[in-house]
Design an enzyme around this catalytic site. Structure first.
Site, PDB file in Angstrom:
ATOM      1  N   LYS A   1       0.849  -1.197   0.000  1.00 11.82           N
ATOM      2  CA  LYS A   1       0.000   0.000   0.000  1.00 11.82           C
ATOM      3  C   LYS A   1       0.883   1.244   0.000  1.00 11.82           C
ATOM      4  O   LYS A   1       1.881   1.307   0.730  1.00 11.82           O
ATOM      5  CB  LYS A   1      -0.938  -0.019   1.219  1.00 11.82           C
ATOM      6  CG  LYS A   1      -1.979   1.105   1.214  1.00 11.82           C
ATOM      7  CD  LYS A   1      -2.975   0.988   2.367  1.00 11.82           C
ATOM      8  CE  LYS A   1      -4.014   2.118   2.317  1.00 11.82           C
ATOM      9  NZ  LYS A   1      -4.996   2.029   3.422  1.00 11.82           N
TER      10      LYS A   1
ATOM     11  N   SER B   1     -10.026   2.230   2.463  1.00 12.89           N
ATOM     12  CA  SER B   1      -9.079   2.917   1.600  1.00 12.89           C
ATOM     13  C   SER B   1      -8.079   1.996   0.913  1.00 12.89           C
ATOM     14  O   SER B   1      -7.481   2.391  -0.083  1.00 12.89           O
ATOM     15  CB  SER B   1      -8.318   3.947   2.416  1.00 12.89           C
ATOM     16  OG  SER B   1      -7.492   3.304   3.382  1.00 12.89           O
TER      17      SER B   1
ATOM     18  N   SER C   1     -10.507   0.043   6.680  1.00 11.86           N
ATOM     19  CA  SER C   1      -9.826   0.147   5.390  1.00 11.86           C
ATOM     20  C   SER C   1      -9.138  -1.112   4.891  1.00 11.86           C
ATOM     21  O   SER C   1      -8.714  -1.176   3.737  1.00 11.86           O
ATOM     22  CB  SER C   1      -8.802   1.281   5.430  1.00 11.86           C
ATOM     23  OG  SER C   1      -9.454   2.519   5.311  1.00 11.86           O
TER      24      SER C   1
END
Lengths: 487, 476
Positions: A74, A149, A173
């Site tokens: 990420k 997210s 997320s």
């Protein structure tokens, strides 16, 4: 090949069915051909170099189970020498001079980083639409959001662009995109994984975790990510067990709590049916089901949307255009430099949360908002504490609906409701998981498991047992094999 | 109208830790710009603070030294504001739960001792420095200082004059050096004072509106800035105006203060507990352990000097006011404790005078404590007279050697052989018959003439006491 788990790829590498360079090149090709917009940066050269090193290690017989496994990272984790943007224009030019502790640990495990995944800007969002780099698409249906997210990470794993991915979870997320993309996502107990080098959104809630194809893979990755870090004062000096040891423990006698607040209005009927079917599966394995109550969980959304914005308003202050990151052109003076750099550099949702947070912390409002929210947080934690005196695990939906259409939710408050079942876990600091539990109109449904503090082993055991009994987790998107031809 | 001045001080003392309060970077002063700023100090995305335990220990030490309440659970907060030399956009400080609670300290601005209350002392990180005069219109930023540990010591508004404020600041300055938590270097900014000043008509209960004076880097400027501010406020009030609550910057070159920002322009710092740091928990054991490391405090030392050495209150105060001076004096005491009074006179007299004249700190004195005590010993054992000693002292100051070497080289050794002195006394009496007659007719003062003559003949080496005794004996 791209449907294989860590365990399967490790076996293939060990048997010399394929080399790590071949495997890496295969993934890099798939990423290049993909239309999911799952990556912000693809690190071809670095990945191939790491793959070569892994091959050398395998040849010498020094390989561990993770040696040479290609993963997606990420873009919120700092990676030395590699752009680290957190999905923001503000950091579009930022190349981190240092590695996050998680990045360092993954490097030391001889993993191959394919690139950095797309995400909601600074992890603020539930759809991965709030990215400077454009929205991520759901591999199961390219008209749908992948959740957020960590949407890029989820899409990458579900779309066969990496074997696994890293994620971070501040209010859901990891779990919500895992649920909407039908993968396995684990948010560990707060303090289990170091936050050092993970760009902070809400420091008291942020926690990293693995996003994988199976619970077994999640256990393998967590083994590497977890542990105390002297650079993070909030990381816990709690011993790291081998998370793979208890995967096969029996479900007999396991007590499952179903909080009635998680099955109230707002929950999609089909989603509810899949959750209940999953619970039945556990009953069949010998588990006992109890209805429980988390009365204060209805305040999770308001409490979260005070605490998280307050912390983020302060955490993002360092992005001022002075030392690194975006700087407005030709500022007239210092104030103009600040105002324009931040107005131009941040996206709408980030600015909204900064403003909410700055307001809530202001003199005269602090007690009414921040302090009150902290009190609610305690009440929510106490609810969980009471429930865990009666049950081993809490089960429920991750998300009230399946993936919604891209560009369909415009109202921020409606978007905030997407995390209604995940927020309370972060507020309490508890570990939570999402595992595939079926499909509603061809879109994935995730089952949420919430455990007591430091019960990751138990959660992984429960998830693994479910995956032994079901095959939802090994389903792949229908257009999966012909990348780029959907829509 | 009769006005009363009210002063409270906020003192920022840099704690002398090797590394910064929340990072491992060095705190050394005067290094190349930005060479001592690590990722944490630069406020890079993702970095986290880790508390330096040494800073906590030093703060506790201060708290114990002023008999303050130590908050055994204290919390770090974020003070949010934007400034280019504040890399994170917030300063980590302590708001509601400072490490040190209420305490007090005694000051002696004149003959009377007064107690000044200390409201609190809290830990925080220093900011970097903005440098405006290096690149034409641009501001340069040096973050070497960013993250240096500070102890902010806040007093009660207990001081009533600039003199008292200076006495208080000096006491704190002395104390932190005694307990070795700060080097006290005001030039380098290790010790900084902000003064909150207000005035009110004498007898009025409620406080007047205050101004905060900043940028004061010496005790002299502290006194000047406060007096200047008191005059300014008096002028305003006497002309019927109102004092505005504001921060004023002292300019020591122009000797003026100017407004920096008013209350209306003041920041709302949006304090909240720093979620990156856990509350600091201080155990009883740690408190006890640190208590054991406390050295003798100035107030205790002063009492000891009076009781054990028989020094006057005033002398004892002067000798304990500054740590280096006290250290110097104590080194001399190790040599011969029975000479304490003589040592004290020399340290406060000739030595201090010479140091002041040449503007040298006592640590850098060309005459060490050991060599000065040796010189003074030569007075006590009658090798030289006090007067000769002053001459030897000057030679020592010039670096001509130690006392014995100089006495030897210059032949300054006192004549103590009674026989030898007797011969010279007899000779002088024989050669000055008229003066002898005068003495005998009752002019006692003429004795000085004889002493002078004898000293001349002995080149000042005769023991004056012996000379006097012999003269009187021979003349009578």
């Amino acid at each position: 090949m791209h449907t294989k788990t860590i365990v399967e790829l490790a076996q293939g590498l060990k048997n010399k069915d394929f080399s790590c360079v071949e495997l890496t090149q295969y993934y890099l090709d798939r990423i290049r051909q993909s239309d999911l917009n799952a990556f912000i940066t693809v690190t071809d050269e670095l990945a191939l170099a790491q793959a070569q090193a892994a091959d050398d290690k395998i040849a010498l017989g020094n390989a561990s189970i993770l040696t040479g496994i290609p993963y997606a990272h990420k873009d919120i984790f700092c990676t030395k020498g590699v752009k680290t943007s957190a999905g923001s224009k503000m950091l579009d030019t930022f190349v981190s001079p240092y590695d996050a502790t998680v990045s360092q640990k993954l490097n030391q495990a001889d993993l191959v980083m394919l690139g950095k995944t797309n995400m909601d800007e600074f992890a603020m969002g539930s759809s991965s639409e709030n990215s400077f780099y454009g929205a991520v698409k759901n591999p199961w249906n390219r008209l749908k959001i992948p959740g957020g997210s960590s949407g890029g990470s989820a899409a990458s794993v579900a779309g066969g662009l990496s074997c696994f991915a890293t994620g971070t979870d501040t209010g859901g997320s990891i779990r919500q995109p895992a649920s909407l993309c039908s993968i396995t996502g684990l948010k560990p107990t707060y303090g289990r994984i170091s936050r050092y080098g993970m760009i902070a959104y809400a420091s008291s809630l942020d926690q990293a975790g693995p996003m994988t194809k199976t619970a077994q893979d999640a256990a393998i990755v967590l083994n590497v990510m977890a542990g105390f870090d002297e650079k993070d004062s909030t990381s816990a000096e709690q011993k790291v067990p081998d998370y793979t040891t208890n995967l096969n423990d029996s479900m007999k006698g396991l007590t499952i709590g179903l909080p009635k607040e998680f099955f109230s209005s707002g929950l999609d009927d089909e989603v509810a049916n899949h959750i209940m079917a999953a619970v039945k599966e556990f009953e069949a394995m010998g588990a006992i089901v109890k209805e429980v109550s988390l009365p204060n969980s209805i305040y999770a959304i308001p409490a979260y949307y005070i605490v998280a914005p307050c912390e983020c308003s302060s955490n993002l202050s360092r992005l001022d255009g002075v030392r690194y990151g975006y700087r407005a052109k030709e500022p007239k003076n210092l104030e103009d430099l600040y105002l324009r750099s931040r107005s131009e550099g941040f996206g709408e949702e980030v600015k909204r949360r900064i403003m909410i947070g700055a307001y809530a912390l202001s003199a005269g409002y602090y007690d009414a908002y921040y302090l009150k929210a902290q009190k609610v947080r305690h009440l929510i934690s106490d609810d969980f504490k009471k429930v865990f005196e009666q049950v081993d695990v809490i089960m429920g939906p991750v998300s009230p609906t399946t993936a919604f259409d891209l560009d369909s939710v415009k109202d921020p408050v409606s978007m905030y409701l997407a995390d209604i079942y995940t927020l309370s876990t972060n507020l309490a600091g508890l570990p939570g998981m999402s595992i595939p539990a079926g499909f509603a109109q061809n879109l994935p449904v995730g089952l949420q498991l919430i455990g007591n503090y430091w019960s990751e082993s138990k959660l992984l055991n429960i998830a693994h047992q479910f995956q032994q009994a079901t095959d939802y987790h090994s389903q792949t998107p229908c257009k999966y094999k012909t990348v780029g031809t959907n829509r | 109208m009769q006005w009363e001045t009210i002063i409270g001080l906020e003192i920022h003392a840099q704690l002398s830790t090797k590394s910064k309060i929340f990072s491992a970077a060095s705190t050394q002063y005067g290094q190349k710009p930005n060479s001592q700023a690590c990722a944490v100090d630069l406020g890079l995305p993702g970095v986290l603070p880790v508390l330096n335990v040494e800073a906590v220990n030093k703060a506790i030490k201060f708290g114990l030294a002023i008999n303050a309440h130590i908050n055994q659970r204290n919390i770090f907060d974020r003070k949010n504001y934007f400034y280019p030399d504040l890399p994170k956009g917030y300063q980590i400080s302590q708001m509601d739960w400072p490490i040190v609670g209420e305490g007090k300290i005694e000051i002696t601005p004149n003959e009377q001792t007064k107690v000044v209350g200390i409201t609190r002392a809290h830990l925080e990180e220093d900011a970097g420095k903005s440098i405006h005069d290096m690149f034409n219109d641009d501001t340069a930023i040096d973050l070497n200082r960013a993250g240096t540990p500070l102890l902010e010591i806040v007093s009660e508004p207990d001081m009533r004059s600039a003199k008292e404020a200076v006495a208080y600041a000096k006491k704190i300055h002395t104390l932190i050096q005694y307990i070795d938590i700060c080097d006290g270097n005001m030039q380098e900014g290790s010790f900084r004072c902000d003064a909150n000043v207000s005035i009110r008509p004498k007898g009025q209960k409620e406080l007047g509106t205050r101004a905060e004076l900043k940028n004061i880097n010496s005790f002299k400027f502290l006194e000047r800035a406060i007096n200047l501010e008191v005059e300014r406020q008096q002028d305003i009030l006497e002309e019927g105006g109102r004092v505005v609550q504001e921060t004023r910057l002292y300019d020591s070159v122009k000797h003026e203060t100017r407004s920096m920002r008013s209350k209306e322009e003041a920041n709302d710092y949006r304090y909240f507990p720093d979620p990156d740091l856990l509350p600091v928990e201080i155990s009883d054991e740690l408190l006890e352990k640190i208590r054991q490391t406390l050295p003798e405090l100035p107030i205790q030392k002063k009492a000891r000097f009076v009781a054990e050495l028989g020094l006057s209150d005033y002398d004892a105060d002067v000798l304990t006011l500054q740590k280096p001076l006290a250290d110097y004096f104590e080194t001399m005491l190790k040599h011969r404790i029975d000479n304490a009074k003589l040592y004290a006179n020399w340290v406060m007299g000739d030595l201090s005078a010479s140091l002041n004249k040449h503007q040298i700190d006592i640590q850098d004195s060309p005459i060490t404590a050991q060599s000065l005590s040796l010189l003074i010993d030569r007075i006590s054992d009658n090798t030289i007279s006090g007067k000769t000693a002053k001459e030897v002292f000057k030679a020592m100051w010039r670096g001509e050697g130690n006392a014995d070497e100089i006495i030897q080289a210059k032949g300054l050794k006192q004549m103590t052989d009674t026989g030898e002195i007797k011969t010279i006394v007899e000779q002088v009496i024989a050669n000055n018959a008229p003066q002898v007659a005068q003495f005998k007719s009752g002019n006692d003062k003429i004795l000085g003439f004889f002493v002078g003559q004898i000293m001349k003949l002995t080149a000042g080496k005769a023991n004056p006491k012996q000379v006097n005794e012999l003269l009187r004996k021979k003349l009578s």
